[in-house]
Design a protein around this motif. Structure first.
Motif, short mmCIF file in Angstrom:
data_model
loop_
_atom_site.label_atom_id
_atom_site.label_comp_id
_atom_site.label_asym_id
_atom_site.label_seq_id
_atom_site.Cartn_x
_atom_site.Cartn_y
_atom_site.Cartn_z
N LYS A 132 0.84 -1.20 0.00
CA LYS A 132 0.00 0.00 0.00
C LYS A 132 0.88 1.25 0.00
CE LYS A 132 -3.94 -2.21 1.08
NZ LYS A 132 -4.86 -2.47 0.03
N ASN A 133 0.41 2.25 -0.71
CA ASN A 133 1.01 3.59 -0.68
C ASN A 133 2.50 3.59 -1.03
OD1 ASN A 133 0.77 6.36 -0.39
ND2 ASN A 133 1.29 6.32 1.78
N ILE A 134 2.87 2.88 -2.08
CA ILE A 134 4.25 2.85 -2.55
C ILE A 134 4.45 4.05 -3.48
CG2 ILE A 134 5.99 1.50 -3.78
CD1 ILE A 134 5.04 0.25 -1.13
N ASP A 135 5.57 4.73 -3.34
CA ASP A 135 5.85 5.91 -4.17
C ASP A 135 6.04 5.50 -5.63
OD1 ASP A 135 5.77 7.62 -2.00
OD2 ASP A 135 7.92 7.43 -1.61
N ARG A 136 5.69 6.41 -6.51
CA ARG A 136 5.86 6.13 -7.93
C ARG A 136 7.33 6.07 -8.28
NH1 ARG A 136 4.16 11.72 -10.98
NH2 ARG A 136 5.71 13.02 -9.97
N GLY A 137 7.64 5.41 -9.39
CA GLY A 137 9.01 5.33 -9.84
C GLY A 137 9.48 3.90 -10.00
N GLU A 138 10.77 3.74 -10.18
CA GLU A 138 11.39 2.43 -10.38
C GLU A 138 11.71 1.82 -9.01
OE1 GLU A 138 15.72 0.84 -11.85
OE2 GLU A 138 14.78 2.41 -13.05
N HIS A 139 11.37 0.53 -8.84
CA HIS A 139 11.64 -0.17 -7.59
C HIS A 139 12.21 -1.55 -7.87
CE1 HIS A 139 9.58 2.86 -5.20
NE2 HIS A 139 8.59 2.83 -6.09
N LYS A 140 13.08 -2.00 -6.97
CA LYS A 140 13.66 -3.34 -7.05
C LYS A 140 13.00 -4.19 -5.97
CE LYS A 140 17.65 -2.00 -9.44
NZ LYS A 140 17.27 -2.11 -10.79
N LEU A 141 12.49 -5.37 -6.37
CA LEU A 141 11.82 -6.29 -5.45
C LEU A 141 12.63 -7.57 -5.30
CD1 LEU A 141 8.16 -6.07 -6.82
CD2 LEU A 141 9.19 -4.68 -5.05
N GLN A 142 12.68 -8.09 -4.06
CA GLN A 142 13.36 -9.36 -3.82
C GLN A 142 12.64 -10.07 -2.67
OE1 GLN A 142 17.50 -9.27 -2.52
NE2 GLN A 142 17.90 -11.09 -3.76
N LEU A 143 12.51 -11.37 -2.79
CA LEU A 143 11.85 -12.21 -1.79
C LEU A 143 12.90 -13.10 -1.15
CD1 LEU A 143 9.01 -12.82 -0.71
CD2 LEU A 143 8.78 -14.52 -2.51
N LYS A 144 12.88 -13.18 0.21
CA LYS A 144 13.88 -13.99 0.92
C LYS A 144 13.19 -14.93 1.91
CE LYS A 144 17.48 -10.47 0.72
NZ LYS A 144 18.45 -9.68 1.48
N VAL A 145 13.77 -16.13 2.07
CA VAL A 145 13.34 -17.06 3.10
C VAL A 145 14.29 -16.87 4.27
CG1 VAL A 145 13.02 -19.48 3.73
CG2 VAL A 145 12.49 -18.72 1.42
N GLU A 146 13.70 -16.62 5.46
CA GLU A 146 14.50 -16.35 6.65
C GLU A 146 14.07 -17.24 7.81
OE1 GLU A 146 13.93 -12.22 7.55
OE2 GLU A 146 15.23 -11.56 5.92
N GLN A 147 15.00 -17.45 8.73
CA GLN A 147 14.68 -18.09 9.99
C GLN A 147 14.15 -17.03 10.94
OE1 GLN A 147 18.54 -19.73 10.99
NE2 GLN A 147 17.74 -21.80 10.70
N GLN A 148 13.64 -17.46 12.10
CA GLN A 148 13.14 -16.51 13.09
C GLN A 148 14.23 -15.55 13.56
OE1 GLN A 148 11.47 -19.16 16.02
NE2 GLN A 148 9.40 -18.79 15.27
N ASN A 149 15.47 -15.98 13.58
CA ASN A 149 16.57 -15.12 14.04
C ASN A 149 17.06 -14.17 12.95
OD1 ASN A 149 18.03 -16.79 12.35
ND2 ASN A 149 19.30 -17.68 13.95
N GLY A 150 16.46 -14.23 11.76
CA GLY A 150 16.83 -13.32 10.68
C GLY A 150 17.85 -13.87 9.71
N LYS A 151 18.36 -15.07 9.94
CA LYS A 151 19.34 -15.67 9.03
C LYS A 151 18.65 -15.99 7.70
CE LYS A 151 22.44 -19.58 8.45
NZ LYS A 151 22.89 -20.86 9.01
N VAL A 152 19.23 -15.53 6.60
CA VAL A 152 18.66 -15.73 5.27
C VAL A 152 19.06 -17.12 4.76
CG1 VAL A 152 18.61 -14.90 2.89
CG2 VAL A 152 18.69 -13.27 4.78
N LEU A 153 18.05 -17.91 4.37
CA LEU A 153 18.28 -19.26 3.87
C LEU A 153 18.27 -19.32 2.35
CD1 LEU A 153 16.02 -21.20 6.39
CD2 LEU A 153 18.48 -20.84 6.51
N ALA A 154 17.48 -18.45 1.72
CA ALA A 154 17.39 -18.43 0.25
C ALA A 154 16.85 -17.07 -0.18
CB ALA A 154 16.48 -19.54 -0.25
N SER A 155 17.18 -16.68 -1.42
CA SER A 155 16.72 -15.40 -1.98
C SER A 155 16.30 -15.58 -3.42
CB SER A 155 17.84 -14.35 -1.95
OG SER A 155 18.28 -14.13 -0.65
N SER A 156 15.32 -14.80 -3.82
CA SER A 156 14.91 -14.80 -5.23
C SER A 156 15.84 -13.86 -5.99
CB SER A 156 13.47 -14.31 -5.37
OG SER A 156 13.40 -12.92 -5.12
N SER A 157 15.75 -13.92 -7.30
CA SER A 157 16.44 -12.92 -8.12
C SER A 157 15.74 -11.59 -7.91
CB SER A 157 16.37 -13.31 -9.59
OG SER A 157 17.02 -14.53 -9.80
N GLU A 158 16.49 -10.52 -8.01
CA GLU A 158 15.91 -9.20 -7.86
C GLU A 158 15.23 -8.81 -9.17
OE1 GLU A 158 17.77 -5.79 -5.34
OE2 GLU A 158 18.44 -5.52 -7.41
#
Length: 183
Positions: A132-158
């Motif tokens: 919601k309410n994202i500013d107009r313009g160019e944006h980079k999106l990425q999805l990550k799988v994380e543990q509860q402690n914040g450790k990243v296990l996997a990432s999508s391409s941006e």
């Protein structure tokens, strides 16, 4: 150097001091290596040495231990919608991002969506994110799988998206042209 070591060893054997015990006027028992009035010498048994055995020490690793669930969880993460370089037209700046994770998330693992390197909301188990309410313009999106402690296990391409919003400025109205009057 060896002489110093030998002297220290001999001193440690002779340093076994006599222990004295006394009771003060309040009835408290005291022990000391210095004699005191009304003190009695404490006779220690000959076998007072403690026997300590050391267990072998395992090498310390900087890596966190991995559980069986983490070893099995080799995730494939992707953003399904919107697609790379998509143009989204929404004046409010609202849109939905849908991801895909294979295999299914294990317990304690969550998805986190990042826009321009910043987390959009709390991590969640669902691969659908309502933005919601994202500013107009160019944006980079990425999805990550994380543990509860914040450790990243996997990432999508941006991916890159372009958010367009209608402008609020009205186009300029041309000034009426003066008509020439011949006369």
């Amino acid at each position: 150097m060896r002489v110093l070591l030998m002297l220290l060893c001999l001193l440690s054997v002779t340093a076994q001091a006599t222990v004295y015990k006394w009771i003060d006027k309040d009835g408290n028992i005291h022990f000391s290596d210095q004699p005191h009035a009304n003190a009695q010498q404490v006779k220690l048994p000959d076998n007072t040495g403690n026997q300590v055995t050391m267990t072998p020490v395992n090498a310390i690793s900087n890596e966190e231990p991995t559980t069986a669930a983490e070893q099995k969880a080799l995730y494939q993460v992707s953003i399904v919608s919107p697609h790379h370089e998509a143009t989204i037209r929404d004046n409010a700046g609202d849109f939905t991002v849908t991801g895909n994770v294979q295999p299914e998330l294990a317990s304690g693992h969550y998805l986190q969506l990042f826009i321009d390197g910043v987390a959009t909301s709390d991590a969640q188990a669902s691969p659908v994110f309502q933005l919601k309410n994202i500013d107009r313009g160019e944006h980079k999106l990425q999805l990550k799988v994380e543990q509860q402690n914040g450790k990243v296990l996997a990432s999508s391409s941006e991916i890159t998206i372009f958010l367009h919003q209608a402008g609020l400025i009205k186009p300029a109205i041309p000034a009426p042209s003066a008509k020439r009057v011949n006369g």
